[in-house]
Design a protein around this motif. Sequence first.
Motif, PDB file in Angstrom:
ATOM      1  N   LEU A  76       0.817  -1.214   0.000  1.00 59.21           N
ATOM      2  CA  LEU A  76       0.000   0.000   0.000  1.00 59.21           C
ATOM      3  C   LEU A  76       0.852   1.266   0.000  1.00 59.21           C
ATOM      4  CD1 LEU A  76      -2.676  -1.172   2.618  1.00 59.21           C
ATOM      5  CD2 LEU A  76      -2.738  -1.396   0.133  1.00 59.21           C
ATOM      6  N   ARG A  77       2.159   1.083   0.054  1.00 57.55           N
ATOM      7  CA  ARG A  77       3.138   2.161  -0.092  1.00 57.55           C
ATOM      8  C   ARG A  77       2.819   3.386   0.772  1.00 57.55           C
ATOM      9  NH1 ARG A  77       4.066   2.841  -6.421  1.00 57.55           N
ATOM     10  NH2 ARG A  77       5.584   4.362  -5.616  1.00 57.55           N
ATOM     11  N   GLN A  78       2.524   4.553   0.175  1.00 61.68           N
ATOM     12  CA  GLN A  78       2.290   5.758   0.977  1.00 61.68           C
ATOM     13  C   GLN A  78       1.092   5.645   1.911  1.00 61.68           C
ATOM     14  OE1 GLN A  78       3.370   5.730  -2.195  1.00 61.68           O
ATOM     15  NE2 GLN A  78       3.825   7.802  -2.946  1.00 61.68           N
ATOM     16  N   CYS A  79       0.241   4.657   1.665  1.00 63.63           N
ATOM     17  CA  CYS A  79      -0.932   4.454   2.516  1.00 63.63           C
ATOM     18  C   CYS A  79      -0.777   3.251   3.439  1.00 63.63           C
ATOM     19  CB  CYS A  79      -2.181   4.277   1.651  1.00 63.63           C
ATOM     20  SG  CYS A  79      -2.691   5.781   0.784  1.00 63.63           S
ATOM     21  N   SER A  80       0.442   2.751   3.582  1.00 56.69           N
ATOM     22  CA  SER A  80       0.682   1.568   4.419  1.00 56.69           C
ATOM     23  C   SER A  80       0.807   1.913   5.900  1.00 56.69           C
ATOM     24  CB  SER A  80       1.954   0.855   3.955  1.00 56.69           C
ATOM     25  OG  SER A  80       3.091   1.675   4.183  1.00 56.69           O
ATOM     26  N   GLY A  81       1.058   3.185   6.200  1.00 62.73           N
ATOM     27  CA  GLY A  81       1.297   3.581   7.585  1.00 62.73           C
ATOM     28  C   GLY A  81       2.708   3.300   8.042  1.00 62.73           C
ATOM     29  N   LEU A  82       3.572   2.872   7.129  1.00 65.71           N
ATOM     30  CA  LEU A  82       4.961   2.566   7.479  1.00 65.71           C
ATOM     31  C   LEU A  82       5.853   3.787   7.309  1.00 65.71           C
ATOM     32  CD1 LEU A  82       5.195  -0.972   5.818  1.00 65.71           C
ATOM     33  CD2 LEU A  82       4.785  -0.418   8.230  1.00 65.71           C
ATOM     34  N   SER A  83       5.808   4.408   6.147  1.00 64.49           N
ATOM     35  CA  SER A  83       6.616   5.605   5.918  1.00 64.49           C
ATOM     36  C   SER A  83       5.937   6.853   6.463  1.00 64.49           C
ATOM     37  CB  SER A  83       6.891   5.778   4.418  1.00 64.49           C
ATOM     38  OG  SER A  83       5.678   5.863   3.692  1.00 64.49           O
ATOM     39  N   ASP A  84       4.628   6.870   6.459  1.00 67.49           N
ATOM     40  CA  ASP A  84       3.849   7.987   7.006  1.00 67.49           C
ATOM     41  C   ASP A  84       2.852   7.404   7.994  1.00 67.49           C
ATOM     42  OD1 ASP A  84       2.271  10.137   7.614  1.00 67.49           O
ATOM     43  OD2 ASP A  84       1.478  10.432   5.584  1.00 67.49           O
ATOM     44  N   THR A  85       3.145   7.544   9.265  1.00 66.85           N
ATOM     45  CA  THR A  85       2.314   6.918  10.290  1.00 66.85           C
ATOM     46  C   THR A  85       0.951   7.578  10.454  1.00 66.85           C
ATOM     47  OG1 THR A  85       3.373   8.298  11.981  1.00 66.85           O
ATOM     48  CG2 THR A  85       4.307   6.093  11.603  1.00 66.85           C
ATOM     49  N   ALA A 133     -14.863  11.896  -7.695  1.00 71.10           N
ATOM     50  CA  ALA A 133     -15.495  12.901  -6.854  1.00 71.10           C
ATOM     51  C   ALA A 133     -16.704  13.449  -7.598  1.00 71.10           C
ATOM     52  CB  ALA A 133     -14.505  14.020  -6.534  1.00 71.10           C
ATOM     53  N   LYS A 134     -17.818  13.546  -6.904  1.00 67.39           N
ATOM     54  CA  LYS A 134     -19.036  14.028  -7.537  1.00 67.39           C
ATOM     55  C   LYS A 134     -19.020  15.555  -7.605  1.00 67.39           C
ATOM     56  CE  LYS A 134     -21.903  10.022  -6.458  1.00 67.39           C
ATOM     57  NZ  LYS A 134     -23.183   9.546  -5.898  1.00 67.39           N
ATOM     58  N   ARG A 135     -18.265  16.028  -8.577  1.00 64.41           N
ATOM     59  CA  ARG A 135     -18.174  17.461  -8.838  1.00 64.41           C
ATOM     60  C   ARG A 135     -17.740  17.638 -10.290  1.00 64.41           C
ATOM     61  NH1 ARG A 135     -12.618  19.350  -5.690  1.00 64.41           N
ATOM     62  NH2 ARG A 135     -11.149  18.373  -7.160  1.00 64.41           N
ATOM     63  N   GLU A 136     -17.714  18.869 -10.752  1.00 63.74           N
ATOM     64  CA  GLU A 136     -17.412  19.123 -12.162  1.00 63.74           C
ATOM     65  C   GLU A 136     -15.952  18.821 -12.506  1.00 63.74           C
ATOM     66  OE1 GLU A 136     -18.584  23.034 -13.270  1.00 63.74           O
ATOM     67  OE2 GLU A 136     -20.723  22.695 -12.866  1.00 63.74           O
ATOM     68  N   SER A 137     -15.018  19.294 -11.692  1.00 61.54           N
ATOM     69  CA  SER A 137     -13.595  19.070 -11.976  1.00 61.54           C
ATOM     70  C   SER A 137     -13.122  17.781 -11.329  1.00 61.54           C
ATOM     71  CB  SER A 137     -12.753  20.245 -11.470  1.00 61.54           C
ATOM     72  OG  SER A 137     -12.933  20.410 -10.076  1.00 61.54           O
ATOM     73  N   PRO A 138     -12.270  17.011 -11.981  1.00 62.25           N
ATOM     74  CA  PRO A 138     -11.789  15.743 -11.410  1.00 62.25           C
ATOM     75  C   PRO A 138     -10.855  15.978 -10.221  1.00 62.25           C
ATOM     76  CG  PRO A 138     -10.635  16.226 -13.453  1.00 62.25           C
ATOM     77  CD  PRO A 138     -11.713  17.265 -13.326  1.00 62.25           C
ATOM     78  N   LEU A 139     -10.794  14.998  -9.348  1.00 63.81           N
ATOM     79  CA  LEU A 139      -9.899  15.047  -8.193  1.00 63.81           C
ATOM     80  C   LEU A 139      -8.748  14.087  -8.429  1.00 63.81           C
ATOM     81  CD1 LEU A 139      -9.310  15.955  -5.240  1.00 63.81           C
ATOM     82  CD2 LEU A 139     -10.649  13.969  -4.494  1.00 63.81           C
ATOM     83  N   GLN A 140      -7.540  14.560  -8.204  1.00 68.23           N
ATOM     84  CA  GLN A 140      -6.362  13.720  -8.372  1.00 68.23           C
ATOM     85  C   GLN A 140      -6.259  12.709  -7.231  1.00 68.23           C
ATOM     86  OE1 GLN A 140      -4.252  13.776 -11.104  1.00 68.23           O
ATOM     87  NE2 GLN A 140      -5.869  15.139 -11.863  1.00 68.23           N
ATOM     88  N   MET A 141      -5.933  11.473  -7.600  1.00 65.61           N
ATOM     89  CA  MET A 141      -5.807  10.401  -6.613  1.00 65.61           C
ATOM     90  C   MET A 141      -4.672   9.472  -6.994  1.00 65.61           C
ATOM     91  SD  MET A 141      -9.811   9.400  -6.034  1.00 65.61           S
ATOM     92  CE  MET A 141     -10.492  10.193  -7.481  1.00 65.61           C
ATOM     93  N   GLN A 142      -4.183   8.752  -6.006  1.00 63.09           N
ATOM     94  CA  GLN A 142      -3.206   7.689  -6.236  1.00 63.09           C
ATOM     95  C   GLN A 142      -3.787   6.382  -5.710  1.00 63.09           C
ATOM     96  OE1 GLN A 142       0.184   9.519  -4.118  1.00 63.09           O
ATOM     97  NE2 GLN A 142       1.301   9.471  -6.058  1.00 63.09           N
ATOM     98  N   TYR A 143      -3.483   5.299  -6.426  1.00 61.33           N
ATOM     99  CA  TYR A 143      -3.981   3.976  -6.040  1.00 61.33           C
ATOM    100  C   TYR A 143      -2.808   3.054  -5.725  1.00 61.33           C
ATOM    101  CZ  TYR A 143      -8.384   5.501  -8.236  1.00 61.33           C
ATOM    102  OH  TYR A 143      -9.524   6.181  -8.583  1.00 61.33           O
ATOM    103  N   PHE A 144      -2.975   2.286  -4.662  1.00 62.56           N
ATOM    104  CA  PHE A 144      -1.985   1.276  -4.289  1.00 62.56           C
ATOM    105  C   PHE A 144      -2.722  -0.004  -3.895  1.00 62.56           C
ATOM    106  CE2 PHE A 144      -0.618   5.471  -2.729  1.00 62.56           C
ATOM    107  CZ  PHE A 144       0.450   5.714  -3.579  1.00 62.56           C
ATOM    108  N   PRO A 145      -2.303  -1.175  -4.415  1.00 58.81           N
ATOM    109  CA  PRO A 145      -1.256  -1.417  -5.403  1.00 58.81           C
ATOM    110  C   PRO A 145      -1.537  -0.708  -6.733  1.00 58.81           C
ATOM    111  CG  PRO A 145      -1.974  -3.466  -4.370  1.00 58.81           C
ATOM    112  CD  PRO A 145      -2.943  -2.412  -3.974  1.00 58.81           C
TER     113      PRO A 145
END
Length: 260
Positions: A133-142, A175-187
């Motif tokens: 899960l990388r940046q969302c693993s809680g290892l590098s960023d608790t 995101a339910k809005r006009e402009s898209p929201l940037q996201m990252q997915y892991f894996p």
Amino acid sequence: MSLPLSLQLYSKEISEHYTQSLILLFYLVFYGFLAGMFTLTMWVMLQTLDDNIPTYRDRVASPGLVIRPRSLDIVFNRTDPKQYGQYVQHLENFLQQYNDTVQEKNELCMVGEYYEQDDQEEKKVCQFKRNLLRQCSGLSDTTFGYAEGKPCVLVKMNRIIGLKPRGDPYINCTAKRESPLQMQYFPSEGRFDKMYFPYYGKNLHSTYVQPLVAVKLLLTKEDYNNELTMECKIEGSDLRNSDDRDKFLGRVTFRVKVVE
């Protein structure tokens, strides 16, 4: 020549007792027969049941989606650890079962292939380590991105015995809005690998853990102080995600609001 009155009364009383006895005997036989039929029917039905696999599973052909932290309204001040601490602690507790010390006891499986074990009495489990899960693993960023105002949300499918999704299932959030929201997915690309399927049930697959997809919401200052409605769906497979009667079938909707 008629019988004396006392004998007539005695004979009548005997007749009444005899009739009552016959009625009682009838009901005893009748209800005994019903009880026996019910017991026999239940016994026959129980012989058709499997302790490990439900007999009828046609009503849950597609899984629902759920998120962690366990809240459909994620609201916090990114500068106040007390406000987002509950979400961080929930994620950390949930991911304990994905720690290396636990997952290294499981199998290294072939990527992209179902891990079928129909002929094996003891079902094994494929590794899913939280570092995937990388940046969302809680290892590098608790804080799982909550301290920087870019929170992580974990998405998983509910367990369904025997499920083998066709295609290449992945999570897609909008995101339910006009402009898209940037996201990252892991894996990568938010995919659920086939090696985590099928699931054989709680009794046979007691140490099984579902694969996860982490979604990191890359909020900007312009997004702060505004409530965002997010919808995540499972795409790329034969799994249903647009049933109007069940808003959690193949999808999940939640709200996020970050203030500062």
